[in-house]
Enzyme design. Structure first.
Site, PDB file in Angstrom:
ATOM      1  N   PRO A   1       1.799  14.938   2.960  1.00  0.00           N
ATOM      2  CA  PRO A   1       0.731  14.211   3.660  1.00  0.00           C
ATOM      3  C   PRO A   1       0.634  12.770   3.176  1.00  0.00           C
ATOM      4  O   PRO A   1       0.517  12.512   1.985  1.00  0.00           O
ATOM      5  CB  PRO A   1      -0.537  14.993   3.266  1.00  0.00           C
ATOM      6  N   THR A   2       0.705  11.839   4.105  1.00  0.00           N
ATOM      7  CA  THR A   2       0.490  10.431   3.773  1.00  0.00           C
ATOM      8  C   THR A   2      -0.462   9.833   4.806  1.00  0.00           C
ATOM      9  O   THR A   2      -0.420  10.182   5.990  1.00  0.00           O
ATOM     10  CB  THR A   2       1.818   9.629   3.731  1.00  0.00           C
TER      11      THR A   2
ATOM     12  N   HIS B   1       1.028  12.965  -6.877  1.00  0.00           N
ATOM     13  CA  HIS B   1       0.550  12.099  -5.785  1.00  0.00           C
ATOM     14  C   HIS B   1       1.457  10.869  -5.651  1.00  0.00           C
ATOM     15  O   HIS B   1       1.012   9.770  -5.332  1.00  0.00           O
ATOM     16  CB  HIS B   1      -0.897  11.684  -6.068  1.00  0.00           C
TER      17      HIS B   1
ATOM     18  N   GLN C   1      -3.965  18.606   5.384  1.00  0.00           N
ATOM     19  CA  GLN C   1      -4.322  18.259   3.994  1.00  0.00           C
ATOM     20  C   GLN C   1      -5.791  17.903   3.926  1.00  0.00           C
ATOM     21  O   GLN C   1      -6.324  17.165   4.752  1.00  0.00           O
ATOM     22  CB  GLN C   1      -3.454  17.091   3.511  1.00  0.00           C
TER      23      GLN C   1
ATOM     24  N   VAL D   1      11.730  12.448  -4.448  1.00  0.00           N
ATOM     25  CA  VAL D   1      12.891  13.067  -3.781  1.00  0.00           C
ATOM     26  C   VAL D   1      13.490  12.040  -2.821  1.00  0.00           C
ATOM     27  O   VAL D   1      12.845  11.632  -1.848  1.00  0.00           O
ATOM     28  CB  VAL D   1      12.464  14.343  -3.007  1.00  0.00           C
ATOM     29  N   ARG D   2      14.711  11.614  -3.101  1.00  0.00           N
ATOM     30  CA  ARG D   2      15.347  10.560  -2.286  1.00  0.00           C
ATOM     31  C   ARG D   2      16.759  10.925  -1.847  1.00  0.00           C
ATOM     32  O   ARG D   2      17.375  10.185  -1.076  1.00  0.00           O
ATOM     33  CB  ARG D   2      15.419   9.242  -3.084  1.00  0.00           C
TER      34      ARG D   2
ATOM     35  N   TYR E   1       0.848  -1.204   0.000  1.00  0.00           N
ATOM     36  CA  TYR E   1       0.000   0.000   0.000  1.00  0.00           C
ATOM     37  C   TYR E   1       0.883   1.253   0.000  1.00  0.00           C
ATOM     38  O   TYR E   1       0.665   2.185  -0.772  1.00  0.00           O
ATOM     39  CB  TYR E   1      -0.961   0.021   1.204  1.00  0.00           C
TER      40      TYR E   1
ATOM     41  N   THR F   1      -5.889  18.903  -1.842  1.00  0.00           N
ATOM     42  CA  THR F   1      -5.422  17.953  -2.866  1.00  0.00           C
ATOM     43  C   THR F   1      -6.425  17.927  -4.006  1.00  0.00           C
ATOM     44  O   THR F   1      -7.594  17.580  -3.833  1.00  0.00           O
ATOM     45  CB  THR F   1      -5.243  16.562  -2.237  1.00  0.00           C
TER      46      THR F   1
ATOM     47  N   SER G   1      -2.245  14.306   6.952  1.00  0.00           N
ATOM     48  CA  SER G   1      -3.264  13.839   6.003  1.00  0.00           C
ATOM     49  C   SER G   1      -4.641  13.873   6.646  1.00  0.00           C
ATOM     50  O   SER G   1      -4.803  13.547   7.824  1.00  0.00           O
ATOM     51  CB  SER G   1      -2.938  12.409   5.581  1.00  0.00           C
TER      52      SER G   1
END
Ligand code: FMN
Ligand SMILES: CCCCCCC(=O)C(=O)O
Length: 346
Positions: free
Chosen positions: A76-77, A242, A127, A276-277, A23, A155, A105
């Site tokens: 937001p997650t 997203h 969010q 972005v990592r 997920y 969103t 979120s």
């Protein structure tokens, strides 16, 4: 010791239920956009300056009147309690420790008021998926205001919920017993979040009438929509697909950024998330005109790997990488990044 976000993700994967890992990790359709977000950063090269005689670089940014100690915010997650029992409380404490902004979120598994109470000093934005029932949308806004949130992140990329193949195959539909979207409580029931294609600019206008909080419009990829958003009085734009979870084959976020920056013309801040990592990714996005970036999955991986400490570690890694990359580029401040430092060599 974990030295890169990839290692943090590997640790998270070991600890998470595989269905929940999917997920968090997955994207929509064939996951073309999901992959493109990271690949687009890798394709860009940074062109450094030398012999600039700089000191320790300045990382801080001011956004909508608030300060963040670095240009890396928390996107937001949903569903943080799938990753850690403390869930969004732990994330907010990590955000407070890092002195950065956390976007809570609407689908958080801890109510926004409880998130704020658990992390005094945290800089929170809320969010929102605008609900067609504007009375309930207003109730959500009041909860965010009461929690001290500094902005609403609306969103706009979710008129329907994107189809994620991993979740379909895994049969992942509901949160486990005991968890729910706490912000959706309405009397003695918990509402389902409505994703509605009927939501329009008129709803955004109505929202702006019912609150004085600044509105950040998230999920903008088309420059015409960026111009429309300015006409509708948004306070910031958030370039995002997203995390590749809505329209598959939408452009990579960093590829969409320059046209949005051009359309906005400096009128309001521009944020970006998606892929972005590394600290160098942050520099590339800022050089191309973003005022700050946000990370989604990396913070979830930190949380799943080691709770609040893991989320802190992720933010600390990114801070250290941004600082090192700026120094290697001969820059004294994130403000000194400019488009000429990004090249497309291939
Ligand atoms: C597990 C998960 C849950 C998400 N939940 C939300 C959400 O509730 N609201 C929202 O606007 N975006 C949501 N997003 C999108 C993120 O805000 C963000 O756009 C995306 O994660 C950025 O990409 P990244 O994960 O590559 O950093 C979610 C993303 C993920 C991965
Ligand atoms: C049914 C609740 C869904 C919450 C939305 C989370 C989200 O945006 C995601 O990408 O997942």
């Amino acid at each position: 010791m974990r030295f890169t976000l990839r290692e943090v993700e590997a640790a998270a994967r070991e600890r998470l239920d595989p269905v929940h890992y999917d997920y968090f990790a997955g994207g929509a359709g064939d996951e073309v956009t999901l992959r493109a977000n990271e690949a687009a950063f890798e394709r860009l090269a940074l062109l450094p300056h030398v012999l600039r005689g700089t000191a320790k670089p300045e990382l801080g940014v001011t956004l909508l009147g608030g300060r963040a100690s670095m240009p890396v915010l928390i996107a937001p997650t949903a569903f943080h309690r799938l990753a850690d029992p403390e869930g969004e409380r732990a994330t907010a404490r990590a955000a407070a420790a890092a002195e950065t902004i956390m976007m809570v979120s609407m689908a958080s598994t801890v109510a926004v008021g409880d998130v704020a109470a658990a992390a005094p000093g945290a800089r929170l934005w809320f969010q929102l998926f605008i609900q067609p029932d504007m009375a309930f949308t207003e109730a959500l806004v009041r909860r965010a205001e009461a929690a001290g949130c500094g902005a609403l992140v609306v969103t706009a990329d979710s008129p329907v919920f994107g189809t994620r193949g991993r979740d379909e195959r895994n049969g992942f539909r509901d949160l486990p017993d005991g968890l729910c979207c706490e912000n959706m409580r309405d009397g003695d029931r918990v509402r389902e979040i409505a994703f509605s294609p009927a939501v329009s600019w008129e709803h955004l206008d109505r929202l702006r009438e019912i609150t004085s909080l600044p509105v950040v419009l998230k999920g903008v990829l088309h420059p015409a929509d960026a111009r429309a958003a300015l006409d509708h009085g948004v306070s910031a734009l958030f370039v995002s697909n997203h995390g590749g979870r809505q329209l598959d084959t939408a452009p990579a976020a960093v590829d969409a950024l320059p046209e949005i920056v051009d359309a906005v013309g400096g009128a309001v801040p521009v944020l970006l998330d998606g892929g972005v990592r590394r600290g160098t990714d942050v520099l590339k996005a800022l050089a191309l005109g973003a005022d700050a970036v946000a990370v989604g999955r990396p913070v979830v991986w930190g949380l799943a790997a080691d709770g609040e400490r893991g989320a802190r570690r992720v933010l600390g890694l990114l801070r250290a990488e941004v600082e090192e990359a700026l120094t290697l580029c001969g820059l004294a401040s994130v403000r000194d990044l400019e488009p000429g430092m990004v090249r497309r060599p291939w």
